[in-house]
Design an enzyme around this catalytic site. Structure first.
Site, PDB file in Angstrom:
ATOM      1  N   THR A  23      -6.483  18.471  -2.730  1.00  0.00           N
ATOM      2  CA  THR A  23      -5.963  17.496  -3.695  1.00  0.00           C
ATOM      3  C   THR A  23      -6.971  17.346  -4.826  1.00  0.00           C
ATOM      4  O   THR A  23      -8.126  16.990  -4.599  1.00  0.00           O
ATOM      5  CB  THR A  23      -5.700  16.157  -2.992  1.00  0.00           C
ATOM      6  OG1 THR A  23      -4.745  16.398  -1.950  1.00  0.00           O
ATOM      7  CG2 THR A  23      -5.129  15.134  -3.959  1.00  0.00           C
ATOM      8  N   GLY A  36       7.057  14.067  -5.910  1.00  0.00           N
ATOM      9  CA  GLY A  36       7.115  12.869  -6.749  1.00  0.00           C
ATOM     10  C   GLY A  36       8.546  12.531  -7.093  1.00  0.00           C
ATOM     11  O   GLY A  36       9.168  13.193  -7.913  1.00  0.00           O
ATOM     12  N   GLY A  37       9.090  11.519  -6.441  1.00  0.00           N
ATOM     13  CA  GLY A  37      10.401  11.002  -6.803  1.00  0.00           C
ATOM     14  C   GLY A  37      11.591  11.720  -6.191  1.00  0.00           C
ATOM     15  O   GLY A  37      12.731  11.409  -6.551  1.00  0.00           O
ATOM     16  N   ILE A  38      11.361  12.629  -5.263  1.00  0.00           N
ATOM     17  CA  ILE A  38      12.485  13.324  -4.626  1.00  0.00           C
ATOM     18  C   ILE A  38      13.170  12.373  -3.635  1.00  0.00           C
ATOM     19  O   ILE A  38      12.560  11.937  -2.656  1.00  0.00           O
ATOM     20  CB  ILE A  38      11.999  14.595  -3.867  1.00  0.00           C
ATOM     21  CG1 ILE A  38      11.346  15.598  -4.820  1.00  0.00           C
ATOM     22  CG2 ILE A  38      13.132  15.197  -3.041  1.00  0.00           C
ATOM     23  CD1 ILE A  38      12.271  16.439  -5.635  1.00  0.00           C
ATOM     24  N   ALA A  78      -1.456   9.120   3.929  1.00  0.00           N
ATOM     25  CA  ALA A  78      -2.486   8.542   4.785  1.00  0.00           C
ATOM     26  C   ALA A  78      -1.872   7.597   5.826  1.00  0.00           C
ATOM     27  O   ALA A  78      -0.754   7.116   5.659  1.00  0.00           O
ATOM     28  CB  ALA A  78      -3.483   7.772   3.912  1.00  0.00           C
ATOM     29  N   PRO A 119       1.363  15.163   2.143  1.00  0.00           N
ATOM     30  CA  PRO A 119       0.352  14.429   2.912  1.00  0.00           C
ATOM     31  C   PRO A 119       0.328  12.957   2.533  1.00  0.00           C
ATOM     32  O   PRO A 119       0.249  12.613   1.351  1.00  0.00           O
ATOM     33  CB  PRO A 119      -0.962  15.110   2.492  1.00  0.00           C
ATOM     34  CG  PRO A 119      -0.694  15.657   1.121  1.00  0.00           C
ATOM     35  CD  PRO A 119       0.754  16.054   1.137  1.00  0.00           C
ATOM     36  N   TYR A 171       0.843  -1.207   0.000  1.00  0.00           N
ATOM     37  CA  TYR A 171       0.000   0.000   0.000  1.00  0.00           C
ATOM     38  C   TYR A 171       0.878   1.257   0.000  1.00  0.00           C
ATOM     39  O   TYR A 171       0.671   2.177  -0.784  1.00  0.00           O
ATOM     40  CB  TYR A 171      -0.962   0.020   1.207  1.00  0.00           C
ATOM     41  CG  TYR A 171      -1.613   1.370   1.330  1.00  0.00           C
ATOM     42  CD1 TYR A 171      -2.568   1.781   0.395  1.00  0.00           C
ATOM     43  CD2 TYR A 171      -1.218   2.278   2.311  1.00  0.00           C
ATOM     44  CE1 TYR A 171      -3.130   3.052   0.457  1.00  0.00           C
ATOM     45  CE2 TYR A 171      -1.773   3.543   2.380  1.00  0.00           C
ATOM     46  CZ  TYR A 171      -2.731   3.920   1.450  1.00  0.00           C
ATOM     47  OH  TYR A 171      -3.260   5.190   1.506  1.00  0.00           O
ATOM     48  N   ARG A 187       6.789   9.152   0.173  1.00  0.00           N
ATOM     49  CA  ARG A 187       7.218   7.827   0.643  1.00  0.00           C
ATOM     50  C   ARG A 187       8.440   7.851   1.556  1.00  0.00           C
ATOM     51  O   ARG A 187       8.472   7.099   2.532  1.00  0.00           O
ATOM     52  CB  ARG A 187       7.449   6.899  -0.542  1.00  0.00           C
ATOM     53  CG  ARG A 187       6.144   6.496  -1.241  1.00  0.00           C
ATOM     54  CD  ARG A 187       6.387   5.524  -2.375  1.00  0.00           C
ATOM     55  NE  ARG A 187       5.183   5.269  -3.153  1.00  0.00           N
ATOM     56  CZ  ARG A 187       4.682   6.083  -4.076  1.00  0.00           C
ATOM     57  NH1 ARG A 187       5.284   7.228  -4.334  1.00  0.00           N
ATOM     58  NH2 ARG A 187       3.589   5.771  -4.732  1.00  0.00           N
ATOM     59  N   LYS A 201      -3.200  20.857  -5.122  1.00  0.00           N
ATOM     60  CA  LYS A 201      -2.193  19.797  -5.276  1.00  0.00           C
ATOM     61  C   LYS A 201      -2.655  18.787  -6.312  1.00  0.00           C
ATOM     62  O   LYS A 201      -3.752  18.224  -6.199  1.00  0.00           O
ATOM     63  CB  LYS A 201      -1.975  19.088  -3.936  1.00  0.00           C
ATOM     64  CG  LYS A 201      -1.089  17.841  -4.007  1.00  0.00           C
ATOM     65  CD  LYS A 201      -0.787  17.316  -2.611  1.00  0.00           C
ATOM     66  CE  LYS A 201       0.034  16.051  -2.617  1.00  0.00           C
ATOM     67  NZ  LYS A 201      -0.748  14.850  -2.939  1.00  0.00           N
ATOM     68  N   ARG A 204      -5.101   0.562  -7.999  1.00  0.00           N
ATOM     69  CA  ARG A 204      -3.860   0.083  -7.378  1.00  0.00           C
ATOM     70  C   ARG A 204      -3.927  -1.421  -7.291  1.00  0.00           C
ATOM     71  O   ARG A 204      -4.566  -1.996  -6.414  1.00  0.00           O
ATOM     72  CB  ARG A 204      -3.690   0.725  -6.019  1.00  0.00           C
ATOM     73  CG  ARG A 204      -3.656   2.253  -6.217  1.00  0.00           C
ATOM     74  CD  ARG A 204      -3.887   3.006  -5.028  1.00  0.00           C
ATOM     75  NE  ARG A 204      -3.949   4.441  -5.275  1.00  0.00           N
ATOM     76  CZ  ARG A 204      -4.073   5.314  -4.316  1.00  0.00           C
ATOM     77  NH1 ARG A 204      -4.114   4.904  -3.068  1.00  0.00           N
ATOM     78  NH2 ARG A 204      -4.147   6.594  -4.605  1.00  0.00           N
TER      79      ARG A 204
HETATM   80  C1  LIG Z   1       0.962   5.721   1.061  1.00  0.00           C
HETATM   81  C2  LIG Z   1       0.611   7.049   0.465  1.00  0.00           C
HETATM   82  C3  LIG Z   1      -0.519   7.728   0.893  1.00  0.00           C
HETATM   83  C4  LIG Z   1      -0.844   8.951   0.344  1.00  0.00           C
HETATM   84  N1  LIG Z   1      -1.927   9.625   0.829  1.00  0.00           N
HETATM   85  C5  LIG Z   1      -2.240  10.828   0.338  1.00  0.00           C
HETATM   86  C6  LIG Z   1      -3.334  11.558   0.857  1.00  0.00           C
HETATM   87  O1  LIG Z   1      -4.000  11.132   1.792  1.00  0.00           O
HETATM   88  N2  LIG Z   1      -3.611  12.762   0.303  1.00  0.00           N
HETATM   89  C7  LIG Z   1      -2.877  13.284  -0.732  1.00  0.00           C
HETATM   90  O2  LIG Z   1      -3.170  14.376  -1.202  1.00  0.00           O
HETATM   91  N3  LIG Z   1      -1.810  12.615  -1.228  1.00  0.00           N
HETATM   92  C8  LIG Z   1      -1.487  11.419  -0.720  1.00  0.00           C
HETATM   93  N4  LIG Z   1      -0.395  10.751  -1.216  1.00  0.00           N
HETATM   94  C9  LIG Z   1       0.431  11.386  -2.257  1.00  0.00           C
HETATM   95  C10 LIG Z   1       1.570  12.210  -1.639  1.00  0.00           C
HETATM   96  O3  LIG Z   1       1.074  13.388  -1.061  1.00  0.00           O
HETATM   97  C11 LIG Z   1       2.610  12.643  -2.680  1.00  0.00           C
HETATM   98  O4  LIG Z   1       1.970  13.316  -3.739  1.00  0.00           O
HETATM   99  C12 LIG Z   1       3.472  11.513  -3.229  1.00  0.00           C
HETATM  100  O5  LIG Z   1       3.706  10.508  -2.275  1.00  0.00           O
HETATM  101  C13 LIG Z   1       4.799  12.108  -3.712  1.00  0.00           C
HETATM  102  O6  LIG Z   1       5.610  11.156  -4.275  1.00  0.00           O
HETATM  103  P1  LIG Z   1       6.836  10.428  -3.484  1.00  0.00           P
HETATM  104  O7  LIG Z   1       6.169   9.391  -2.625  1.00  0.00           O
HETATM  105  O8  LIG Z   1       7.623   9.862  -4.599  1.00  0.00           O
HETATM  106  O9  LIG Z   1       7.582  11.472  -2.693  1.00  0.00           O
HETATM  107  C14 LIG Z   1      -0.041   9.519  -0.682  1.00  0.00           C
HETATM  108  C15 LIG Z   1       1.097   8.846  -1.102  1.00  0.00           C
HETATM  109  C16 LIG Z   1       1.450   7.623  -0.547  1.00  0.00           C
HETATM  110  C17 LIG Z   1       2.699   6.933  -1.007  1.00  0.00           C
HETATM  111  O1  LIG Z   2      -3.741   6.427  -0.758  1.00  0.00           O
HETATM  112  C1  LIG Z   2      -3.738   7.549  -1.253  1.00  0.00           C
HETATM  113  O2  LIG Z   2      -2.860   7.903  -2.084  1.00  0.00           O
HETATM  114  C2  LIG Z   2      -4.765   8.514  -0.921  1.00  0.00           C
HETATM  115  O3  LIG Z   2      -4.670   9.607  -1.398  1.00  0.00           O
HETATM  116  C3  LIG Z   2      -5.907   8.214  -0.033  1.00  0.00           C
HETATM  117  C4  LIG Z   2      -7.188   8.620  -0.396  1.00  0.00           C
HETATM  118  C5  LIG Z   2      -8.273   8.335   0.427  1.00  0.00           C
HETATM  119  C6  LIG Z   2      -8.092   7.658   1.617  1.00  0.00           C
HETATM  120  C7  LIG Z   2      -6.825   7.265   1.977  1.00  0.00           C
HETATM  121  C8  LIG Z   2      -5.729   7.558   1.166  1.00  0.00           C
END
Ligand SMILES: Cc1cc2nc3c(=O)[nH]c(=O)nc-3n(C[C@H](O)[C@H](O)[C@H](O)COP(=O)(O)O)c2cc1C
Ligand SMILES: O=C(O)C(=O)c1ccccc1
Length: 372
Positions: A178, A299-301, A97, A95, A42, A322, A243, A187
């Site tokens: 977002t 993304g990817g940093i 989750a 952000p 996940y 991540r 975002k 996914r």
């Molecule tokens: C496990 C996970 C959960 C995420 N949950 C959210 C979220 O709740 N809201 C949101 O706007 N973005 C969410 N994102 C996206 C991140 O904010 C972000 O755009 C993304 O992780 C950036 O890429 P990186 O993981 O390569 O740094 C989530 C990403 C991951 C990996």
């Molecule tokens: O998992 C995610 O990337 C995400 O943005 C999200 C959206 C809704 C509920 C939990 C996580």
């Protein structure tokens, strides 16, 4: 040791023989060993064939730098003004989750680490900790104002407005809306694993209904549109950040609708697989926005040079998603602190080697190649 008077040799190499981690991937490997495989999938996975997920990292490989020399400049100054505050470096926490699924320290541990590093945490609407408790952790570390809140505006406007009031009262300083998630991306790892729900005891605490006290489901709203952004701007005085912008026409619309910042992102490859990488989409968004509002990117940093590249292309600051989860899952609060400290040191060293003293010195002239 001052970065400009570095002495050479293993005796003086501060990382030689030091304990791991020396980079973010060390923490990733440690996290992966600890996490339940379905939870690891996940946190790690993306949508579809994960093309965009992979490309987010490799897109940075395409850039080569043209360092400037003989510029002196002493200590690097990484401070970055953004939306009324000043971050200690141009890196904030995207952000994500379910932090308590990664580690019992959860969002509070993450907030303490972010406060210690003096940057910003964007708390996910899908956080497993109430916003008030996260804000209290920031306040206790004497860093109020380092908390923003990520919002998926809900079709129930009454609930959305009550949540905005709650977030304002807790002391959050910006709303990050977002906009790349009209539905959840497909996914496939989660589908295979049957990962659907949080274990008992964990829930999205900020989705509690003010009347019933029950936790509501988060609705990803395919009807979300520009009038709803106008509505949101009408119900709050907090800065509003969008975002998930990739198209320059949307960046222009965002500015026309009065938003306070644009955040270039493909949600870490978790939404539309095949979407452009953030770093490739950045230049035309920067061009569309001009100096009118700051442009953020995630993304990817994974490296200081990735941060440097994004800033050279016109981003004001970048987010990490991540890597923070890796730090948290591997070691809790200290692991998140390590992620932020490693990035800070890596960025400072890259800037020193590139001849830049402060983020404002970074421009496209430092890039040898501009992929399109
Ligand atoms: C496990 C996970 C959960 C995420 N949950 C959210 C979220 O709740 N809201 C949101 O706007 N973005 C969410 N994102 C996206 C991140 O904010 C972000 O755009 C993304 O992780 C950036 O890429 P990186 O993981 O390569 O740094 C989530 C990403 C991951 C990996
Ligand atoms: O998992 C995610 O990337 C995400 O943005 C999200 C959206 C809704 C509920 C939990 C996580």
């Amino acid at each position: 040791m001052s970065p400009v008077t570095d002495r050479v040799g293993p005796r003086h190499n501060p990382t030689a023989g030091a304990a791991l981690p020396v980079n973010l991937r060390d923490l990733r490997d440690e996290a992966w060993r600890r996490l339940d495989p379905a939870h690891r999938d996940y946190f790690t996975g993306g949508a579809g064939d994960e093309r965009t997920l992979r490309a987010n990292e490799t897109a940075f490989d395409a850039y080569r730098l043209l360092p400037r020399v003989l510029r002196g400049g002493g200590e690097r100054d990484l401070r970055t003004p953004l939306l009324g505050g000043t971050l200690s470096m141009p890196v904030l926490v995207s952000p994500t989750a379910f932090h308590r699924l990664a580690h019992p320290d959860g969002e509070v541990g993450c907030a303490r680490a972010v406060a210690g590093a003096d940057t910003v945490l964007v708390l996910s609407m899908a956080a497993t900790t109430p916003v008030e408790a996260v804000a209290a952790a920031m306040d206790a570390a004497d860093r109020p104002g380092r908390l923003w809140f990520q919002l998926y505006p809900q079709p129930d406007l009454g609930f959305t407005e009550s949540l905005v009031r709650r977030v304002e009262a807790a002391g959050c300083r910006a709303l990050v809306v977002t906009v790349d998630s009209p539905v959840l991306g497909r996914r496939e790892r989660d589908l295979r694993n049957g990962f659907l729900d949080l274990p008992p005891g964990l829930g999205c605490e900020n989705m509690r209904d003010p009347e019933t006290g029950r936790i509501r489901d988060i609705v990803l709203d395919a009807d979300l549109d520009w009038p709803r952004i106008d509505w949101l701007r009408g119900v709050t005085r907090l800065p509003v950040v969008l975002k998930g912008i990739l198209h320059p026409a949307d960046a222009r619309l965002a500015v026309a609708h009065g938003v306070d910042a644009v955040w270039v992102s493909n949600h870490g490859g978790r939404q539309l697989d095949g979407a452009a990488t953030a770093v490739d989409a950045l230049p035309s968004v920067v061009d569309a926005v001009g100096d009118r509002v700051p442009v953020l990117l995630d993304g990817g940093i994974r490296r200081g040079t990735d941060v440097l590249t994004a800033l050279a292309l016109g981003a004001t600051a970048v987010g990490v998603g991540r890597p923070v989860l890796w730090g948290l899952a591997a070691r809790g609060e200290p692991g998140v602190r390590q992620v932020l400290d490693l990035l800070r040191a890596d960025l400072g060293q890259a800037m020193t080697l590139a001849g830049a003293v402060r983020p404002a010195d970074l421009g496209p002239d430092l890039l040898n190649r501009m992929p399109r």
